[in-house]
Design a protein around this motif. Structure first.
Motif, PDB file in Angstrom:
ATOM      1  N   ALA A 168      97.758  20.654  86.561  1.00  0.00           N
ATOM      2  CA  ALA A 168      99.184  20.329  86.454  1.00  0.00           C
ATOM      3  C   ALA A 168      99.935  21.324  85.575  1.00  0.00           C
ATOM      4  O   ALA A 168     101.157  21.447  85.676  1.00  0.00           O
ATOM      5  CB  ALA A 168      99.356  18.917  85.900  1.00  0.00           C
ATOM      6  N   GLN A 169      99.221  22.036  84.707  1.00  0.00           N
ATOM      7  CA  GLN A 169      99.864  22.997  83.816  1.00  0.00           C
ATOM      8  C   GLN A 169      99.560  24.442  84.192  1.00  0.00           C
ATOM      9  O   GLN A 169      99.796  25.354  83.410  1.00  0.00           O
ATOM     10  CB  GLN A 169      99.454  22.718  82.363  1.00  0.00           C
ATOM     11  N   CYS A 170      99.018  24.645  85.371  1.00  0.00           N
ATOM     12  CA  CYS A 170      98.782  26.004  85.876  1.00  0.00           C
ATOM     13  C   CYS A 170      99.942  26.409  86.770  1.00  0.00           C
ATOM     14  O   CYS A 170     100.579  25.570  87.398  1.00  0.00           O
ATOM     15  CB  CYS A 170      97.474  26.063  86.666  1.00  0.00           C
ATOM     16  N   GLU A 171     100.210  27.691  86.818  1.00  0.00           N
ATOM     17  CA  GLU A 171     101.253  28.169  87.727  1.00  0.00           C
ATOM     18  C   GLU A 171     100.978  29.597  88.151  1.00  0.00           C
ATOM     19  O   GLU A 171     100.156  30.303  87.547  1.00  0.00           O
ATOM     20  CB  GLU A 171     102.634  28.067  87.073  1.00  0.00           C
ATOM     21  N   CYS A 172     101.665  30.003  89.191  1.00  0.00           N
ATOM     22  CA  CYS A 172     101.525  31.355  89.704  1.00  0.00           C
ATOM     23  C   CYS A 172     102.902  31.882  90.088  1.00  0.00           C
ATOM     24  O   CYS A 172     103.621  31.243  90.865  1.00  0.00           O
ATOM     25  CB  CYS A 172     100.596  31.371  90.917  1.00  0.00           C
ATOM     26  N   LEU A 179      98.646  28.713  94.457  1.00  0.00           N
ATOM     27  CA  LEU A 179      97.513  28.884  93.547  1.00  0.00           C
ATOM     28  C   LEU A 179      96.433  27.826  93.747  1.00  0.00           C
ATOM     29  O   LEU A 179      95.239  28.148  93.746  1.00  0.00           O
ATOM     30  CB  LEU A 179      98.012  28.857  92.095  1.00  0.00           C
ATOM     31  N   ALA A 180      96.835  26.576  93.915  1.00  0.00           N
ATOM     32  CA  ALA A 180      95.855  25.494  94.042  1.00  0.00           C
ATOM     33  C   ALA A 180      94.875  25.730  95.182  1.00  0.00           C
ATOM     34  O   ALA A 180      93.721  25.289  95.129  1.00  0.00           O
ATOM     35  CB  ALA A 180      96.581  24.161  94.241  1.00  0.00           C
ATOM     36  N   HIS A 181      95.321  26.459  96.208  1.00  0.00           N
ATOM     37  CA  HIS A 181      94.476  26.696  97.382  1.00  0.00           C
ATOM     38  C   HIS A 181      93.266  27.570  97.066  1.00  0.00           C
ATOM     39  O   HIS A 181      92.261  27.507  97.782  1.00  0.00           O
ATOM     40  CB  HIS A 181      95.291  27.338  98.512  1.00  0.00           C
ATOM     41  N   CYS A 182      93.351  28.409  96.052  1.00  0.00           N
ATOM     42  CA  CYS A 182      92.242  29.319  95.771  1.00  0.00           C
ATOM     43  C   CYS A 182      91.355  28.849  94.623  1.00  0.00           C
ATOM     44  O   CYS A 182      90.403  29.529  94.255  1.00  0.00           O
ATOM     45  CB  CYS A 182      92.748  30.740  95.493  1.00  0.00           C
ATOM     46  N   LEU A 183      91.652  27.692  94.055  1.00  0.00           N
ATOM     47  CA  LEU A 183      90.851  27.197  92.935  1.00  0.00           C
ATOM     48  C   LEU A 183      89.629  26.407  93.378  1.00  0.00           C
ATOM     49  O   LEU A 183      88.823  25.985  92.553  1.00  0.00           O
ATOM     50  CB  LEU A 183      91.719  26.353  91.991  1.00  0.00           C
ATOM     51  N   GLY A 218      91.578  26.937 101.147  1.00  0.00           N
ATOM     52  CA  GLY A 218      92.577  27.849 101.702  1.00  0.00           C
ATOM     53  C   GLY A 218      92.606  29.132 100.892  1.00  0.00           C
ATOM     54  O   GLY A 218      91.571  29.596 100.413  1.00  0.00           O
ATOM     55  N   TYR A 219      93.803  29.705 100.689  1.00  0.00           N
ATOM     56  CA  TYR A 219      93.886  30.949  99.916  1.00  0.00           C
ATOM     57  C   TYR A 219      95.258  31.075  99.270  1.00  0.00           C
ATOM     58  O   TYR A 219      96.242  30.449  99.687  1.00  0.00           O
ATOM     59  CB  TYR A 219      93.595  32.163 100.799  1.00  0.00           C
ATOM     60  N   LEU A 247      89.195  31.958  93.426  1.00  0.00           N
ATOM     61  CA  LEU A 247      89.137  32.432  92.044  1.00  0.00           C
ATOM     62  C   LEU A 247      88.249  31.468  91.268  1.00  0.00           C
ATOM     63  O   LEU A 247      88.528  30.275  91.185  1.00  0.00           O
ATOM     64  CB  LEU A 247      90.531  32.469  91.421  1.00  0.00           C
ATOM     65  N   CYS A 248      87.173  31.987  90.698  1.00  0.00           N
ATOM     66  CA  CYS A 248      86.233  31.170  89.932  1.00  0.00           C
ATOM     67  C   CYS A 248      86.076  31.792  88.540  1.00  0.00           C
ATOM     68  O   CYS A 248      85.787  32.986  88.418  1.00  0.00           O
ATOM     69  CB  CYS A 248      84.884  31.112  90.649  1.00  0.00           C
ATOM     70  N   ILE A 249      86.291  30.988  87.526  1.00  0.00           N
ATOM     71  CA  ILE A 249      86.161  31.442  86.142  1.00  0.00           C
ATOM     72  C   ILE A 249      84.853  30.900  85.594  1.00  0.00           C
ATOM     73  O   ILE A 249      84.625  29.686  85.586  1.00  0.00           O
ATOM     74  CB  ILE A 249      87.358  30.966  85.297  1.00  0.00           C
ATOM     75  N   ILE A 250      83.983  31.795  85.134  1.00  0.00           N
ATOM     76  CA  ILE A 250      82.653  31.436  84.669  1.00  0.00           C
ATOM     77  C   ILE A 250      82.603  31.525  83.146  1.00  0.00           C
ATOM     78  O   ILE A 250      83.069  32.486  82.550  1.00  0.00           O
ATOM     79  CB  ILE A 250      81.584  32.365  85.267  1.00  0.00           C
TER      80      ILE A 250
END
Length: 288
Positions: A133-137, A146-150, A155-156, A262-265
């Motif tokens: 909810a606090q992310c944006e692009c 953005l939500a599509h690639c998380l 999606g993308y 997009l994956c953050i490790i």
């Protein structure tokens, strides 16, 4: 056949959490005298075989009073969900639907198999710790946001007016970021990126171009086609509340940039530590 492991004491609980690594751990805090606990026991055992990649633990609050007190168990049954010794969520009561809903919610999200290609041993997918909810692009397409690639199959993300993007990711708690995995098409995938952390607000494009980043990345076609982990300067990403990625251009200088996943490790900073366990039920040898 049940795959539930019964916990014998407080140290046993910690050992099981630690050895489970990035697997989801589902814990049933229960008591032998609790009627609702007995009612949901066969459901819990059935779910342990249905979701066999997760670890299912049964903790008797009378045998493990320190663990129950430390984890804030106030009623039975209470189910906690952990990964990498970090609590992801909880639900209370003998409600089979709520229990399975939470298992499904956390089951695949965040797992990094140490034996799989492109994995990062000792770290996990930080997706469960992203506060969506606090992310944006900035400059995202209305149809491909953005939500599509998380998520891998969501999606993308696609840029709108030109090739540039600013992605702002906020975490629910402080994390350490080890690497990024970015899967994208060879022609439209990002190439040059600037990374910023712990900004008070989402930076704009002028700031992204002029401000000094914490690290710059130059992604190759093989990096994005295969979605391989791109290691960061780990020492600089030890206490990250938010991460902002400025995509400056893409691989072929086309007008549109696309990111499939997009994956953050990394690792959450707050984890269950056996050193934090303190006797809260009286002196050793006393009955509970």
């Amino acid at each position: 056949m049940s795959l539930v492991r019964e916990i014998n004491d407080d140290a046993h609980f910690f050992t099981e959490l630690q050895s489970s690594g990035t697997k989801l751990v589902v814990v049933d805090f229960t008591a032998s005298w609790c009627g609702p606990c007995r009612k949901i026991k066969p459901v819990f055992e059935q779910l342990s075989t249905k979701y066999s990649k997760a670890v299912f633990l049964k903790v008797d609050v009378d045998k493990c009073a320190e663990t129950a007190a430390r984890e804030g168990v106030s009623a039975m049954p209470t189910f906690f969900f952990y990964r990498n010794r970090t609590k992801l969520g909880q639900c209370q009561g003998a409600d089979p639907t709520a229990l399975e809903t939470n298992i499904v919610r956390f089951y695949d999200s965040g797992e990094v198999d140490d034996a799989s290609e492109g994995s990062v041993a000792g770290h996990m997918d930080l997706t469960p710790f992203i506060m969506k909810a606090q992310c944006e692009c900035l400059n995202e397409s209305d149809e491909h946001c953005l939500a599509h690639c998380l998520t891998p199959d969501g999606g993308y993300l696609q840029s709108d007016c030109d090739e540039q993007l600013i992605i702002s990711i906020t975490f629910t708690q402080a994390v350490k970021v080890h690497s990024l995995k970015i899967k994208a098409p060879a022609d439209k995938g990002p190439k040059t990126m600037k990374l910023f952390i712990n900004q008070p607000r989402t930076i704009d494009f002028d700031m992204a171009l002029s401000n000094t980043s914490i690290q710059d990345l130059e992604l190759s076609v093989s990096d994005i086609e295969e979605g391989n982990p791109v290691q960061l300067k780990y020492v600089k990403f030890q206490n990250v509340q938010n991460l902002q990625l400025f995509v400056k251009d893409n691989q072929t200088d086309s007008d549109t940039t696309q990111i499939d996943h997009l994956c953050i490790i990394g690792s959450p900073i707050s984890t269950t530590n056996m050193g934090d366990f303190k006797r809260v039920t009286g002196k050793k040898g006393e009955s509970h």
